[in-house]
Scaffold this motif. Sequence first.
Motif, short mmCIF file in Angstrom:
data_model
loop_
_atom_site.label_atom_id
_atom_site.label_comp_id
_atom_site.label_asym_id
_atom_site.label_seq_id
_atom_site.Cartn_x
_atom_site.Cartn_y
_atom_site.Cartn_z
N LEU A 162 16.70 3.14 0.15
CA LEU A 162 15.87 4.16 0.78
C LEU A 162 14.52 3.53 1.07
CD1 LEU A 162 15.82 7.13 1.63
CD2 LEU A 162 15.02 7.67 -0.67
N VAL A 163 14.19 3.39 2.37
CA VAL A 163 12.97 2.71 2.78
C VAL A 163 11.84 3.72 3.03
CG1 VAL A 163 11.96 1.18 4.53
CG2 VAL A 163 14.31 0.81 3.76
N ASP A 164 10.68 3.40 2.46
CA ASP A 164 9.49 4.25 2.59
C ASP A 164 9.75 5.71 2.26
OD1 ASP A 164 8.15 2.35 5.37
OD2 ASP A 164 7.82 2.08 3.25
N PRO A 165 10.34 5.97 1.09
CA PRO A 165 10.63 7.36 0.72
C PRO A 165 9.35 8.12 0.42
CG PRO A 165 10.97 5.95 -1.17
CD PRO A 165 10.68 5.04 0.00
N ARG A 166 9.41 9.41 0.66
CA ARG A 166 8.34 10.31 0.23
C ARG A 166 8.82 10.92 -1.08
NH1 ARG A 166 5.03 12.89 4.81
NH2 ARG A 166 5.30 11.36 6.45
N LEU A 167 8.21 10.50 -2.16
CA LEU A 167 8.67 10.92 -3.47
C LEU A 167 8.05 12.26 -3.84
CD1 LEU A 167 8.45 7.51 -5.30
CD2 LEU A 167 10.40 8.52 -4.15
N ALA A 168 8.87 13.13 -4.40
CA ALA A 168 8.40 14.45 -4.82
C ALA A 168 7.57 14.32 -6.08
CB ALA A 168 9.59 15.38 -5.07
N VAL A 169 6.52 15.08 -6.15
CA VAL A 169 5.68 15.12 -7.34
C VAL A 169 6.32 16.09 -8.31
CG1 VAL A 169 3.39 15.67 -8.23
CG2 VAL A 169 3.63 14.56 -6.00
N GLY A 170 6.41 15.73 -9.58
CA GLY A 170 7.04 16.58 -10.59
C GLY A 170 6.35 17.92 -10.70
N ALA A 171 7.15 18.96 -10.84
CA ALA A 171 6.61 20.31 -10.96
C ALA A 171 6.28 20.59 -12.42
CB ALA A 171 7.62 21.33 -10.45
N ASP A 172 5.26 21.37 -12.63
CA ASP A 172 4.89 21.76 -14.00
C ASP A 172 5.69 22.93 -14.47
OD1 ASP A 172 1.37 21.02 -13.52
OD2 ASP A 172 3.04 19.73 -14.04
N SER A 179 0.83 -1.21 0.00
CA SER A 179 0.00 0.00 0.00
C SER A 179 0.86 1.26 0.00
CB SER A 179 -0.97 0.00 1.17
OG SER A 179 -0.30 -0.01 2.40
N LEU A 180 2.00 1.26 0.69
CA LEU A 180 2.89 2.42 0.68
C LEU A 180 3.54 2.60 -0.69
CD1 LEU A 180 4.55 2.21 4.20
CD2 LEU A 180 2.90 3.92 3.39
N LEU A 181 3.89 1.49 -1.35
CA LEU A 181 4.44 1.57 -2.71
C LEU A 181 3.40 2.16 -3.65
CD1 LEU A 181 6.64 -0.67 -4.77
CD2 LEU A 181 4.33 -0.33 -5.60
N VAL A 182 2.17 1.68 -3.59
CA VAL A 182 1.11 2.17 -4.46
C VAL A 182 0.86 3.66 -4.20
CG1 VAL A 182 -1.37 2.01 -4.96
CG2 VAL A 182 0.02 -0.06 -4.82
N GLU A 183 0.85 4.06 -2.94
CA GLU A 183 0.64 5.46 -2.60
C GLU A 183 1.73 6.35 -3.22
OE1 GLU A 183 1.11 7.95 1.46
OE2 GLU A 183 -0.27 6.25 1.58
N ALA A 184 2.96 5.87 -3.20
CA ALA A 184 4.09 6.65 -3.69
C ALA A 184 4.26 6.58 -5.21
CB ALA A 184 5.38 6.21 -3.02
#
Length: 97
Positions: A87-97, A54-59
């Motif tokens: 890197l475990v359970d990273p919070r991935l940045a959303v690409g900027a427009d 679920s954490l992978l899907v969220e990220a």
Amino acid sequence: MASSGMPESEPEYLVLPTMNGSPLADDTVAVTLVPVTGAGGRDQLVALAFTSVSLLVEAMGEEQPWVVLPAGEVDEALLGSGAEAVLVDPRLAVGAD
């Protein structure tokens, strides 16, 4: 291999995003490696790992292929991949427009 972001109690299994959905002919998978700027501004390749699907899907989204490995076997599985850390359970940045 260094681990960063590891929870205090190590999980039994880790979920790693892959480049392909199923093992190759020799039972290997191409894990997803990402460049991260480390200490001193040096870029290094790291493998991403999650403590649950679920954490992978969220990220990374529902379409992201993945593989589950026993946590104690991740370093050995990544030998030769070019990964310098996990890197475990990273919070991935959303690409900027």
